[in-house]
Design a protein around this motif. Structure first.
Motif, mmCIF file in Angstrom:
data_model
loop_
_atom_site.group_PDB
_atom_site.id
_atom_site.type_symbol
_atom_site.label_atom_id
_atom_site.label_comp_id
_atom_site.label_asym_id
_atom_site.label_seq_id
_atom_site.Cartn_x
_atom_site.Cartn_y
_atom_site.Cartn_z
ATOM 1 N N HIS A 209 18.208 -14.081 -88.983
ATOM 2 C CA HIS A 209 18.356 -14.332 -90.416
ATOM 3 C C HIS A 209 18.283 -13.054 -91.246
ATOM 4 C CE1 HIS A 209 18.011 -18.512 -89.252
ATOM 5 N NE2 HIS A 209 18.541 -18.785 -90.430
ATOM 6 N N GLY A 210 18.429 -11.903 -90.599
ATOM 7 C CA GLY A 210 18.539 -10.644 -91.315
ATOM 8 C C GLY A 210 17.261 -9.852 -91.493
ATOM 9 N N PHE A 211 16.169 -10.281 -90.903
ATOM 10 C CA PHE A 211 14.921 -9.532 -90.989
ATOM 11 C C PHE A 211 14.953 -8.367 -90.003
ATOM 12 C CE2 PHE A 211 13.803 -13.528 -92.855
ATOM 13 C CZ PHE A 211 12.795 -13.263 -93.755
ATOM 14 N N THR A 212 14.303 -7.274 -90.398
ATOM 15 C CA THR A 212 14.190 -6.114 -89.513
ATOM 16 C C THR A 212 12.722 -5.737 -89.367
ATOM 17 O OG1 THR A 212 14.478 -4.581 -91.361
ATOM 18 C CG2 THR A 212 16.467 -5.212 -90.147
ATOM 19 N N VAL A 213 12.412 -5.121 -88.239
ATOM 20 C CA VAL A 213 11.059 -4.640 -87.981
ATOM 21 C C VAL A 213 10.912 -3.276 -88.645
ATOM 22 C CG1 VAL A 213 9.424 -3.905 -86.202
ATOM 23 C CG2 VAL A 213 10.885 -5.905 -85.805
ATOM 24 N N TYR A 214 9.903 -3.126 -89.496
ATOM 25 C CA TYR A 214 9.649 -1.827 -90.112
ATOM 26 C C TYR A 214 8.339 -1.222 -89.653
ATOM 27 C CZ TYR A 214 6.476 -4.108 -93.444
ATOM 28 O OH TYR A 214 5.450 -4.818 -94.021
ATOM 29 N N GLY A 215 7.576 -1.942 -88.846
ATOM 30 C CA GLY A 215 6.317 -1.415 -88.323
ATOM 31 C C GLY A 215 5.745 -2.381 -87.298
ATOM 32 N N THR A 216 4.760 -1.916 -86.590
ATOM 33 C CA THR A 216 4.096 -2.765 -85.600
ATOM 34 C C THR A 216 2.595 -2.512 -85.652
ATOM 35 O OG1 THR A 216 4.318 -1.128 -83.840
ATOM 36 C CG2 THR A 216 6.052 -2.789 -83.998
ATOM 37 N N SER A 217 1.874 -3.517 -85.232
ATOM 38 C CA SER A 217 0.453 -3.358 -84.946
ATOM 39 C C SER A 217 0.306 -3.634 -83.458
ATOM 40 C CB SER A 217 -0.383 -4.350 -85.769
ATOM 41 O OG SER A 217 -0.241 -5.665 -85.254
ATOM 42 N N GLY B 286 7.828 2.933 -98.076
ATOM 43 C CA GLY B 286 6.758 2.780 -99.058
ATOM 44 C C GLY B 286 5.887 1.559 -98.840
ATOM 45 N N LEU B 287 5.987 0.943 -97.680
ATOM 46 C CA LEU B 287 5.257 -0.288 -97.438
ATOM 47 C C LEU B 287 3.890 -0.057 -96.819
ATOM 48 C CD1 LEU B 287 8.144 -2.592 -96.227
ATOM 49 C CD2 LEU B 287 7.067 -2.513 -98.468
ATOM 50 N N GLY B 288 3.403 1.161 -96.810
ATOM 51 C CA GLY B 288 2.090 1.454 -96.237
ATOM 52 C C GLY B 288 0.975 0.662 -96.894
ATOM 53 N N ASP B 289 1.029 0.475 -98.208
ATOM 54 C CA ASP B 289 -0.008 -0.298 -98.891
ATOM 55 C C ASP B 289 -0.016 -1.741 -98.411
ATOM 56 O OD1 ASP B 289 -0.808 1.902 -100.307
ATOM 57 O OD2 ASP B 289 0.324 1.393 -102.109
ATOM 58 N N TYR B 290 1.167 -2.286 -98.169
ATOM 59 C CA TYR B 290 1.246 -3.661 -97.663
ATOM 60 C C TYR B 290 0.630 -3.733 -96.267
ATOM 61 C CZ TYR B 290 3.122 -8.138 -96.151
ATOM 62 O OH TYR B 290 3.248 -9.414 -95.670
ATOM 63 N N LYS B 291 0.943 -2.755 -95.412
ATOM 64 C CA LYS B 291 0.358 -2.725 -94.068
ATOM 65 C C LYS B 291 -1.161 -2.694 -94.156
ATOM 66 C CE LYS B 291 4.012 -0.081 -91.790
ATOM 67 N NZ LYS B 291 4.287 1.135 -91.037
ATOM 68 N N LYS B 292 -1.687 -1.854 -95.024
ATOM 69 C CA LYS B 292 -3.146 -1.757 -95.160
ATOM 70 C C LYS B 292 -3.737 -3.073 -95.648
ATOM 71 C CE LYS B 292 -3.030 3.135 -96.227
ATOM 72 N NZ LYS B 292 -3.023 4.084 -97.316
ATOM 73 N N ARG B 293 -3.063 -3.709 -96.603
ATOM 74 C CA ARG B 293 -3.573 -4.958 -97.169
ATOM 75 C C ARG B 293 -3.613 -6.074 -96.129
ATOM 76 N NH1 ARG B 293 -1.323 -9.427 -99.722
ATOM 77 N NH2 ARG B 293 0.736 -8.496 -99.725
ATOM 78 N N ILE B 294 -2.546 -6.236 -95.359
ATOM 79 C CA ILE B 294 -2.520 -7.365 -94.430
ATOM 80 C C ILE B 294 -3.404 -7.145 -93.221
ATOM 81 C CG2 ILE B 294 -0.260 -8.195 -95.147
ATOM 82 C CD1 ILE B 294 0.903 -6.912 -92.658
ATOM 83 N N PHE B 295 -3.648 -5.899 -92.851
ATOM 84 C CA PHE B 295 -4.489 -5.664 -91.672
ATOM 85 C C PHE B 295 -5.934 -5.371 -92.012
ATOM 86 C CE2 PHE B 295 -0.237 -4.921 -89.859
ATOM 87 C CZ PHE B 295 -0.287 -5.949 -88.932
#
Length: 174
Positions: A140-148, A163-172
């Protein structure tokens, strides 16, 4: 999300989640997520997972579009997303193990990607790396931009994910 006439004729309905749905949410969440929790975290602990599920349930009822999927009146899944001023997050799919609902999940992804296209808001989500949903999101068009260690961090409708580093920090950091 609005169901097609074909889905309605098949017996599907979609309803807002009510407080009375908590126990069914906890049960379906366990059925759906236990294999991943066992794989990545060393085992499902009912007491801990009940606390997590209870918190998520009440938070989603308050802050997100939180819908139950029913087949002939019986809850078979939950669909969630949160539209924020600048993005769509907290996308969550929990479905029964029957597998009959894959087409319905595709329709839900069509719905939220159309919302993203219309509002110009990117969608951000996480999915277990071993989940078959990762492939469905990609279709459906999603792409992986990072992994844990356990998850893919995926996005839709965003050209530059740097620029999604803040989102990564927030969710983890939850």
């Amino acid at each position: 999300m609005i169901l097609s006439d074909d889905r309605i004729r098949e017996g599907y309905t979609i309803e807002a989640v009510g407080e009375e749905d908590l126990d069914q949410y906890v049960e379906l969440r366990k059925e759906f997520l236990k294999p991943f929790v066992d794989q990545y975290y060393g085992g499902w602990v009912d007491e801990i997972q009940r606390i997590i599920a209870d918190d998520l349930f009440h938070r989603m009822r308050k802050d997100a579009s939180f819908l139950s999927v029913r087949m002939n009146g019986i809850i078979i899944g939950y669909l969630t997303h949160k539209e924020q001023p600048d993005q769509i997050t907290d996308v969550s799919v929990i479905m029964s193990a029957s597998g009959r609902e894959r087409e319905l999940l595709g329709e839900y992804l069509d719905y939220i990607t159309c919302l993203s296209d219309r509002t110009k808001k990117p969608i951000l989500l996480t999915v277990y790396q071993s989940s078959p949903l990762a492939d469905l999101y990609r279709k459906h068009g999603f792409t992986v931009y990072g992994t844990s260690r356990t998850h893919y961090l995926m996005s839709y409708n965003i050209e530059d994910a740097s620029g999604l580093g803040d989102y990564k920090k927030r969710i983890f950091s939850r």
